[in-house]
Enzyme design. Structure first.
Site, PDB file in Angstrom:
ATOM      1  CD  GLU A 161      43.822  41.937  48.714  1.00 42.33           C
ATOM      2  OE1 GLU A 161      44.169  40.955  48.038  1.00 42.33           O
ATOM      3  OE2 GLU A 161      43.116  42.849  48.253  1.00 42.33           O
ATOM      4  CE  LYS A 187      42.321  36.048  42.279  1.00 37.25           C
ATOM      5  NZ  LYS A 187      42.030  36.733  41.012  1.00 37.25           N
ATOM      6  CG  ASP A 221      36.495  39.622  46.364  1.00 37.33           C
ATOM      7  OD1 ASP A 221      36.978  38.527  46.694  1.00 37.33           O
ATOM      8  OD2 ASP A 221      37.183  40.580  45.925  1.00 37.33           O
ATOM      9  CE  LYS A 273      43.431  48.127  39.642  1.00 33.23           C
ATOM     10  NZ  LYS A 273      43.873  46.816  40.085  1.00 33.23           N
TER      11      LYS A 273
HETATM   12  N1  PSU Z   1      41.635  44.320  42.582  1.00 34.77           N
HETATM   13  C1  PSU Z   1      42.798  44.971  42.612  1.00 34.77           C
HETATM   14  N2  PSU Z   1      43.902  44.344  43.054  1.00 34.77           N
HETATM   15  C2  PSU Z   1      43.862  43.052  43.477  1.00 34.77           C
HETATM   16  C3  PSU Z   1      42.619  42.379  43.459  1.00 34.77           C
HETATM   17  C4  PSU Z   1      41.536  43.049  43.010  1.00 34.77           C
HETATM   18  O1  PSU Z   1      42.846  46.117  42.236  1.00 34.77           O
HETATM   19  O2  PSU Z   1      44.894  42.487  43.842  1.00 34.77           O
HETATM   20  C5  PSU Z   1      42.545  40.993  43.981  1.00 34.77           C
HETATM   21  C6  PSU Z   1      41.869  41.026  45.362  1.00 34.77           C
HETATM   22  O3  PSU Z   1      42.506  40.095  46.195  1.00 34.77           O
HETATM   23  C7  PSU Z   1      40.457  40.588  45.033  1.00 34.77           C
HETATM   24  C8  PSU Z   1      40.691  39.617  43.904  1.00 34.77           C
HETATM   25  O4  PSU Z   1      39.791  40.004  46.139  1.00 34.77           O
HETATM   26  O5  PSU Z   1      41.732  40.187  43.137  1.00 34.77           O
HETATM   27  C9  PSU Z   1      39.464  39.392  43.057  1.00 34.77           C
HETATM   28  O6  PSU Z   1      39.731  38.375  42.139  1.00 34.77           O
HETATM   29  P1  PSU Z   1      38.535  37.597  41.402  1.00 34.77           P
HETATM   30  O7  PSU Z   1      37.874  38.602  40.506  1.00 34.77           O
HETATM   31  O8  PSU Z   1      39.209  36.474  40.654  1.00 34.77           O
HETATM   32  O9  PSU Z   1      37.619  37.124  42.494  1.00 34.77           O
END
Ligand code: PSU
Ligand code: MN
Length: 315
Positions: free
Chosen positions: A32, A93, A149, A166
């Site tokens: 990614e 993003k 995701d 995380k």
């Molecule tokens: N978790 C991390 N680092 C990241 C992301 C998640 O530790 O950079 C990024 C990844 O690209 C993941 C996205 O797909 O954040 C998820 O964001 P959201 O919860 O807004 O879908």
């Protein structure tokens, strides 16, 4: 749909190296770019992105870092493109819902796990690597903040290798939701679902497998059964690089309070919390982040090799 493939290919700008590997049925790992554009500071983000690619190569696979540019998915960034994503400000993003608008707009876009696996699937890359997936956020009972995701795992036929998610997220609810969606969650050489910087979330992986051949066979069986989506393969951060779970809980709780006080919501929440945690740990979390990105990429490279072998050996 007649001509459908052609249309699909017109959306992909595949590097020669990745295209050659795919034609030769050699292993490729998709990566990614949100982590490059939003996850880390310059110049560490460039160095880390290139180290991730090296880990994939060392395992015997070809890395394909993905992003959006000029109305297409870039599949296999050059070093110059990595530098561009690492230094440009204001790159959006891009998650599942943003793909169409950014493709049509023609600008740059940093792909999350969700949008990266869309591109990987279109390109025919069955393995993707990230350190941490998005998941069900804490407080989702109120906010309904659940990363796209998870939903995209039901639509793209790609195995996602990660070190869990995380603990800024609600990992128990994340696992429940993955079960609801029918996504296999496999611990590779580990019992527990990992928590990114920490080796265990305290929740068990529904499956444990100790050999990547078994994981590759599972992916093939899942797809042979007509399942539309992918699978999640988890492997924890190495012991010496891991951070203490209890200490991280305190740091994360403070970061969540700060985010709420600042009114941060939606797609901005993950980058905000990551930055806050990094500052609070005086960079220790950033060091752990780099280590886990690299160790995950190595496992993904090994899985891609096992999968390519398994495919070639198949009757
Ligand atoms: N978790 C991390 N680092 C990241 C992301 C998640 O530790 O950079 C990024 C990844 O690209 C993941 C996205 O797909 O954040 C998820 O964001 P959201 O919860 O807004 O879908
Ligand atoms: Mn969200």
């Amino acid at each position: 749909m007649p001509g459908g493939r052609k249309k699909v290919h017109s959306l992909l700008e595949i590097s020669d190296e990745v295209a050659d590997a795919l034609t030769g049925k050699r292993p490729v790992v998709a990566l990614e770019s949100t982590v490059i554009a939003h996850g880390m500071a310059y110049p560490g983000n460039v160095e880390t992105a290139l180290s991730i690619e090296k880990a994939v190569r060392d395992a015997g696979a070809v890395p394909a870092t993905i992003g959006l540019a000029r109305g297409r998915f870039v599949v296999g960034m050059t070093e110059d493109q990595v530098e561009e994503f690492a230094t440009s400000t204001g790159i959006p993003k891009v998650s599942s819902r943003d793909i169409g608008p950014v493709l049509a707009g023609g600008g740059l876009g940093a792909t999350t796990v969700a949008s990266s696996i869309v591109a990987a699937d279109l390109a025919g890359i069955p393995v993707f690597s990230t350190a941490g997936i998005g998941g069900v956020h804490r407080g989702a009972q109120q906010t309904l903040d659940i990363s796209a995701d998870l939903v995209q795992f039901t639509r793209s036929k790609v195995a996602v290798v990660c070190a869990g998610a995380k603990s800024i997220l609600d990992l128990g609810l994340t696992l429940e939701y993955l079960e609801t969606l029918g996504v296999p969650v496999i611990g590779y050489q580990c019992d527990d679902f990992p928590a990114f910087y920490c080796r265990s979330s305290g929740f068990p992986n529904p499956q444990r497998m100790d050999r990547l051949d078994t994981v590759a066979a599972t992916m093939r069986a899942h797809w042979a059964a007509g399942m539309a989506g992918g699978a999640l393969v988890t492997h924890p951060i190495a012991e010496p690089d891991a951070l203490d779970g209890a200490q991280m809980e305190t740091v994360i709780a403070d970061a969540l309070d700060a985010a709420e006080a600042a009114g941060v919501r939606g797609p901005a929440i993950t980058p905000y919390l990551m930055k806050a945690v990094s500052q609070a740990t005086e960079g220790r979390s950033a060091t752990a982040n780099r280590a886990v990105l690299i160790s995950t990429a190595r496992v993904a490279g090994e899985l891609a090799v096992a999968y390519a072998r398994h495919t070639t050996d198949a009757p």
